[in-house]
Motif scaffolding. Structure first.
Motif, PDB file in Angstrom:
ATOM      1  N   GLU A 137     -19.509 -10.956  -1.689  1.00 39.26           N
ATOM      2  CA  GLU A 137     -18.727 -12.142  -1.327  1.00 39.26           C
ATOM      3  C   GLU A 137     -17.484 -12.275  -2.212  1.00 39.26           C
ATOM      4  O   GLU A 137     -16.395 -12.625  -1.735  1.00 39.26           O
ATOM      5  CB  GLU A 137     -19.588 -13.400  -1.453  1.00 39.26           C
ATOM      6  N   GLU A 138     -17.642 -11.987  -3.499  1.00 39.85           N
ATOM      7  CA  GLU A 138     -16.494 -12.060  -4.414  1.00 39.85           C
ATOM      8  C   GLU A 138     -15.469 -10.980  -4.099  1.00 39.85           C
ATOM      9  O   GLU A 138     -14.251 -11.226  -4.146  1.00 39.85           O
ATOM     10  CB  GLU A 138     -16.981 -11.925  -5.860  1.00 39.85           C
ATOM     11  N   ILE A 139     -15.945  -9.782  -3.769  1.00 41.13           N
ATOM     12  CA  ILE A 139     -15.038  -8.698  -3.392  1.00 41.13           C
ATOM     13  C   ILE A 139     -14.242  -9.093  -2.152  1.00 41.13           C
ATOM     14  O   ILE A 139     -13.014  -8.912  -2.085  1.00 41.13           O
ATOM     15  CB  ILE A 139     -15.821  -7.393  -3.161  1.00 41.13           C
ATOM     16  N   ALA A 140     -14.924  -9.665  -1.151  1.00 42.73           N
ATOM     17  CA  ALA A 140     -14.253 -10.088   0.081  1.00 42.73           C
ATOM     18  C   ALA A 140     -13.228 -11.188  -0.200  1.00 42.73           C
ATOM     19  O   ALA A 140     -12.119 -11.183   0.361  1.00 42.73           O
ATOM     20  CB  ALA A 140     -15.282 -10.572   1.091  1.00 42.73           C
ATOM     21  N   GLU A 141     -13.582 -12.117  -1.085  1.00 42.56           N
ATOM     22  CA  GLU A 141     -12.665 -13.205  -1.428  1.00 42.56           C
ATOM     23  C   GLU A 141     -11.408 -12.661  -2.104  1.00 42.56           C
ATOM     24  O   GLU A 141     -10.285 -13.060  -1.775  1.00 42.56           O
ATOM     25  CB  GLU A 141     -13.370 -14.200  -2.355  1.00 42.56           C
ATOM     26  N   LEU A 142     -11.592 -11.726  -3.031  1.00 43.41           N
ATOM     27  CA  LEU A 142     -10.445 -11.131  -3.717  1.00 43.41           C
ATOM     28  C   LEU A 142      -9.559 -10.350  -2.745  1.00 43.41           C
ATOM     29  O   LEU A 142      -8.326 -10.409  -2.820  1.00 43.41           O
ATOM     30  CB  LEU A 142     -10.929 -10.218  -4.844  1.00 43.41           C
ATOM     31  N   GLN A 143     -10.185  -9.626  -1.836  1.00 39.47           N
ATOM     32  CA  GLN A 143      -9.412  -8.827  -0.893  1.00 39.47           C
ATOM     33  C   GLN A 143      -8.617  -9.702   0.068  1.00 39.47           C
ATOM     34  O   GLN A 143      -7.507  -9.340   0.481  1.00 39.47           O
ATOM     35  CB  GLN A 143     -10.329  -7.868  -0.141  1.00 39.47           C
ATOM     36  N   SER A 144      -9.147 -10.853   0.428  1.00 38.86           N
ATOM     37  CA  SER A 144      -8.399 -11.752   1.304  1.00 38.86           C
ATOM     38  C   SER A 144      -7.161 -12.287   0.587  1.00 38.86           C
ATOM     39  O   SER A 144      -6.111 -12.485   1.203  1.00 38.86           O
ATOM     40  CB  SER A 144      -9.289 -12.910   1.759  1.00 38.86           C
ATOM     41  N   LEU A 145      -7.269 -12.493  -0.717  1.00 38.13           N
ATOM     42  CA  LEU A 145      -6.110 -12.930  -1.495  1.00 38.13           C
ATOM     43  C   LEU A 145      -5.071 -11.815  -1.590  1.00 38.13           C
ATOM     44  O   LEU A 145      -3.874 -12.054  -1.470  1.00 38.13           O
ATOM     45  CB  LEU A 145      -6.546 -13.321  -2.910  1.00 38.13           C
ATOM     46  N   ALA A 146      -5.549 -10.605  -1.799  1.00 43.63           N
ATOM     47  CA  ALA A 146      -4.643  -9.473  -2.010  1.00 43.63           C
ATOM     48  C   ALA A 146      -3.739  -9.232  -0.811  1.00 43.63           C
ATOM     49  O   ALA A 146      -2.600  -8.779  -0.963  1.00 43.63           O
ATOM     50  CB  ALA A 146      -5.446  -8.220  -2.330  1.00 43.63           C
ATOM     51  N   SER A 147      -4.226  -9.541   0.379  1.00 41.75           N
ATOM     52  CA  SER A 147      -3.429  -9.296   1.583  1.00 41.75           C
ATOM     53  C   SER A 147      -2.204 -10.202   1.656  1.00 41.75           C
ATOM     54  O   SER A 147      -1.314  -9.989   2.484  1.00 41.75           O
ATOM     55  CB  SER A 147      -4.299  -9.495   2.826  1.00 41.75           C
ATOM     56  N   ALA A 148      -2.135 -11.204   0.766  1.00 38.13           N
ATOM     57  CA  ALA A 148      -1.025 -12.153   0.794  1.00 38.13           C
ATOM     58  C   ALA A 148       0.134 -11.781  -0.132  1.00 38.13           C
ATOM     59  O   ALA A 148       1.142 -12.484  -0.179  1.00 38.13           O
ATOM     60  CB  ALA A 148      -1.545 -13.546   0.424  1.00 38.13           C
ATOM     61  N   ILE A 149       0.025 -10.688  -0.872  1.00 36.63           N
ATOM     62  CA  ILE A 149       1.095 -10.288  -1.793  1.00 36.63           C
ATOM     63  C   ILE A 149       2.388 -10.023  -1.013  1.00 36.63           C
ATOM     64  O   ILE A 149       2.375  -9.355   0.023  1.00 36.63           O
ATOM     65  CB  ILE A 149       0.690  -9.031  -2.593  1.00 36.63           C
ATOM     66  N   LYS A 150       3.507 -10.527  -1.519  1.00 40.42           N
ATOM     67  CA  LYS A 150       4.796 -10.380  -0.838  1.00 40.42           C
ATOM     68  C   LYS A 150       5.692  -9.390  -1.561  1.00 40.42           C
ATOM     69  O   LYS A 150       5.709  -9.337  -2.792  1.00 40.42           O
ATOM     70  CB  LYS A 150       5.516 -11.738  -0.769  1.00 40.42           C
ATOM     71  N   GLY A 151       6.435  -8.605  -0.784  1.00 40.16           N
ATOM     72  CA  GLY A 151       7.397  -7.653  -1.337  1.00 40.16           C
ATOM     73  C   GLY A 151       6.871  -6.227  -1.302  1.00 40.16           C
ATOM     74  O   GLY A 151       5.666  -5.986  -1.315  1.00 40.16           O
ATOM     75  N   GLU A 152       7.800  -5.273  -1.259  1.00 36.81           N
ATOM     76  CA  GLU A 152       7.426  -3.857  -1.292  1.00 36.81           C
ATOM     77  C   GLU A 152       7.061  -3.440  -2.716  1.00 36.81           C
ATOM     78  O   GLU A 152       7.442  -4.086  -3.688  1.00 36.81           O
ATOM     79  CB  GLU A 152       8.589  -2.993  -0.786  1.00 36.81           C
ATOM     80  N   ARG A 153       6.309  -2.339  -2.836  1.00 36.47           N
ATOM     81  CA  ARG A 153       5.946  -1.833  -4.168  1.00 36.47           C
ATOM     82  C   ARG A 153       7.169  -1.363  -4.939  1.00 36.47           C
ATOM     83  O   ARG A 153       7.302  -1.586  -6.143  1.00 36.47           O
ATOM     84  CB  ARG A 153       4.966  -0.665  -4.044  1.00 36.47           C
ATOM     85  N   TYR A 154       8.026  -0.607  -4.255  1.00 35.81           N
ATOM     86  CA  TYR A 154       9.235  -0.051  -4.852  1.00 35.81           C
ATOM     87  C   TYR A 154      10.426  -0.422  -3.978  1.00 35.81           C
ATOM     88  O   TYR A 154      10.268  -0.758  -2.805  1.00 35.81           O
ATOM     89  CB  TYR A 154       9.154   1.484  -4.907  1.00 35.81           C
ATOM     90  N   ASP A 155      11.641  -0.267  -4.551  1.00 35.73           N
ATOM     91  CA  ASP A 155      12.794  -0.417  -3.670  1.00 35.73           C
ATOM     92  C   ASP A 155      12.979   0.887  -2.895  1.00 35.73           C
ATOM     93  O   ASP A 155      12.331   1.899  -3.171  1.00 35.73           O
ATOM     94  CB  ASP A 155      14.054  -0.820  -4.446  1.00 35.73           C
ATOM     95  N   GLU A 156      13.878   0.864  -1.937  1.00 30.59           N
ATOM     96  CA  GLU A 156      14.020   1.977  -0.996  1.00 30.59           C
ATOM     97  C   GLU A 156      14.492   3.272  -1.650  1.00 30.59           C
ATOM     98  O   GLU A 156      14.342   4.345  -1.079  1.00 30.59           O
ATOM     99  CB  GLU A 156      14.985   1.576   0.125  1.00 30.59           C
ATOM    100  N   SER A 157      15.063   3.189  -2.842  1.00 30.71           N
ATOM    101  CA  SER A 157      15.627   4.389  -3.471  1.00 30.71           C
ATOM    102  C   SER A 157      14.563   5.300  -4.083  1.00 30.71           C
ATOM    103  O   SER A 157      14.848   6.450  -4.412  1.00 30.71           O
ATOM    104  CB  SER A 157      16.631   3.989  -4.559  1.00 30.71           C
ATOM    105  N   LEU A 158      13.356   4.797  -4.243  1.00 29.30           N
ATOM    106  CA  LEU A 158      12.314   5.568  -4.918  1.00 29.30           C
ATOM    107  C   LEU A 158      11.330   6.170  -3.915  1.00 29.30           C
ATOM    108  O   LEU A 158      10.904   5.511  -2.964  1.00 29.30           O
ATOM    109  CB  LEU A 158      11.577   4.681  -5.921  1.00 29.30           C
ATOM    110  N   VAL A 159      10.975   7.413  -4.153  1.00 29.22           N
ATOM    111  CA  VAL A 159      10.115   8.153  -3.232  1.00 29.22           C
ATOM    112  C   VAL A 159       8.654   7.784  -3.455  1.00 29.22           C
ATOM    113  O   VAL A 159       8.179   7.733  -4.586  1.00 29.22           O
ATOM    114  CB  VAL A 159      10.300   9.674  -3.426  1.00 29.22           C
ATOM    115  N   THR A 160       7.929   7.511  -2.353  1.00 25.83           N
ATOM    116  CA  THR A 160       6.484   7.295  -2.414  1.00 25.83           C
ATOM    117  C   THR A 160       5.825   8.180  -1.364  1.00 25.83           C
ATOM    118  O   THR A 160       6.481   8.995  -0.716  1.00 25.83           O
ATOM    119  CB  THR A 160       6.116   5.819  -2.150  1.00 25.83           C
ATOM    120  N   TRP A 161       4.534   7.989  -1.158  1.00 28.89           N
ATOM    121  CA  TRP A 161       3.816   8.810  -0.175  1.00 28.89           C
ATOM    122  C   TRP A 161       4.372   8.621   1.237  1.00 28.89           C
ATOM    123  O   TRP A 161       4.200   9.503   2.092  1.00 28.89           O
ATOM    124  CB  TRP A 161       2.322   8.485  -0.198  1.00 28.89           C
ATOM    125  N   LYS A 162       5.060   7.527   1.467  1.00 33.93           N
ATOM    126  CA  LYS A 162       5.610   7.286   2.807  1.00 33.93           C
ATOM    127  C   LYS A 162       6.751   8.246   3.129  1.00 33.93           C
ATOM    128  O   LYS A 162       7.138   8.384   4.284  1.00 33.93           O
ATOM    129  CB  LYS A 162       6.083   5.837   2.925  1.00 33.93           C
TER     130      LYS A 162
END
Length: 342
Positions: A303-328
């Motif tokens: 239940e705690e894992i599910a609660e934390l994961q529901s919060l995590a889905s609300a994070i705003k913004g990309e991990r990096y800006d567009e100039s940096l290479v990621t797996w995408k």
């Protein structure tokens, strides 16, 4: 002190501590380099505490973090650790990044890292970012030769897509994929994590504390030096900071309920993702390291894992800006026998 269990990373025989130590911030990107004697003391404290999986890269500094690790490993420490370093990112005099993965460069980078670290063999050698101009089979082919020559033991990839991982693994077994995975960053769960598990590849989670945000929330920005890389990241910008701060407040509430810190709770979530996952939080302070190691004893209910994961889905913004290479952006050119280095 909490007992640190051991886990098997990948299917080729590498065994590491269930929690690692990311060493980047000691030398680069997160403000000025920290005093060398203090960092050597921290590294040795970690090893003596049972955290024996150390992570560095040639680009951290550049080069100075590997030199630091080389000094810290003296006096019988080397035999007690599993050492990971990386190649593939170059920084020019203007601070611009480039990615390189041709065979001649792979070999030269490995030789240089061995010299800086003052060791005979690298335990886990990652391609730090994928050079899309070189077929991944060509890069891995050279790494395979380095394994055969005894210069590296195991091969890893960092920020590689699922299809890139599959193509690489077909040339030589990939022991570990390093990726950003935490309550702060979950975009790898759809495709990359299942691919790694299907192929028996270990998972190393970097920035498991959301680059420090999940330790202290928005106030972290007030304490960042002008040259701290995090100041450029979208999630630390004003338009996203207040919103993400509200997510942190909820995490902090759950942590208080459990009698642990928000960083311990955030790390515990990563540790609960499976015995094939090793988070590598970085720190420059022994007291923060001791706090991080306490996450190993935090137990979460479904239940705690599910609660934390529901919060995590609300994070705003990309991990990096567009100039940096990621797996995408890690798809290399198709494997063709006619490929030649430029």
């Amino acid at each position: 002190m909490v007992s640190v269990r051991r886990i098997k990373l990948g299917s080729q025989g590498l065994e590491v501590s269930a929690l690692g130590l990311g060493c980047m911030g000691m030398s680069a990107f997160y403000g000025p380099p920290k005093p060398e004697p203090d960092m050597i003391a921290l590294i040795r404290h970690a090893v003596n505490s049972g955290v024996t999986f150390l992570d560095t890269s040639d680009v951290y500094g550049p080069f100075t973090n590997e030199i630091l690790l080389g000094k810290a490993l003296k006096g019988g420490v080397r035999e007690r650790v599993q050492l990971a370093t990386k190649f593939g990112i170059l920084v020019d005099d203007n601070g611009r990044f480039a990615v390189k993965g041709d065979p001649a460069y792979v070999r030269a980078a490995c030789e240089a890292s061995l010299k800086r670290l003052d060791i005979d063999c690298i335990d886990l050698y990652y391609q730090h970012r994928i050079d899309t101009s070189v077929p991944i089979e060509v890069t891995i082919g050279e790494l395979k030769k380095l394994v055969e020559e005894g210069k590296i033991k195991y091969i890893g990839l960092s920020e590689a897509s699922a299809s890139t991982i599959r193509r690489a693994h077909a040339v030589h077994p990939i022991t570990s994929t390093q990726l950003e995975w935490s309550l702060w960053a979950r975009d790898v769960e759809e495709d990359i994590i299942p691919t790694c598990r299907e192929l028996g590849i270990g998972i190393v989670a970097y920035s498991p504390l959301g680059r420090g945000f999940m330790s202290s929330g928005p106030k972290i920005v007030e304490n960042l030096s002008d040259d701290d890389f995090r100041k450029t990241l979208p999630r630390f910008q004003p338009e996203n900071l207040d919103h993400n701060g509200k997510v942190f407040e909820r995490v902090n509430e759950i942590a208080s309920r459990k009698g642990c810190t928000p960083s311990q709770l955030t790390l515990a979530w990563v540790l609960h993702q499976g015995d094939d996952v090793c988070p590598i939080p970085g720190t420059t302070k022994i007291e923060n390291f001791n706090q991080n190691i306490g996450a190993l004893s935090v137990k979460l209910t479904p239940e705690e894992i599910a609660e934390l994961q529901s919060l995590a889905s609300a994070i705003k913004g990309e991990r990096y800006d567009e100039s940096l290479v990621t797996w995408k952006k890690s798809e290399t050119t198709p494997p063709v026998s006619s490929w030649k280095a430029e």
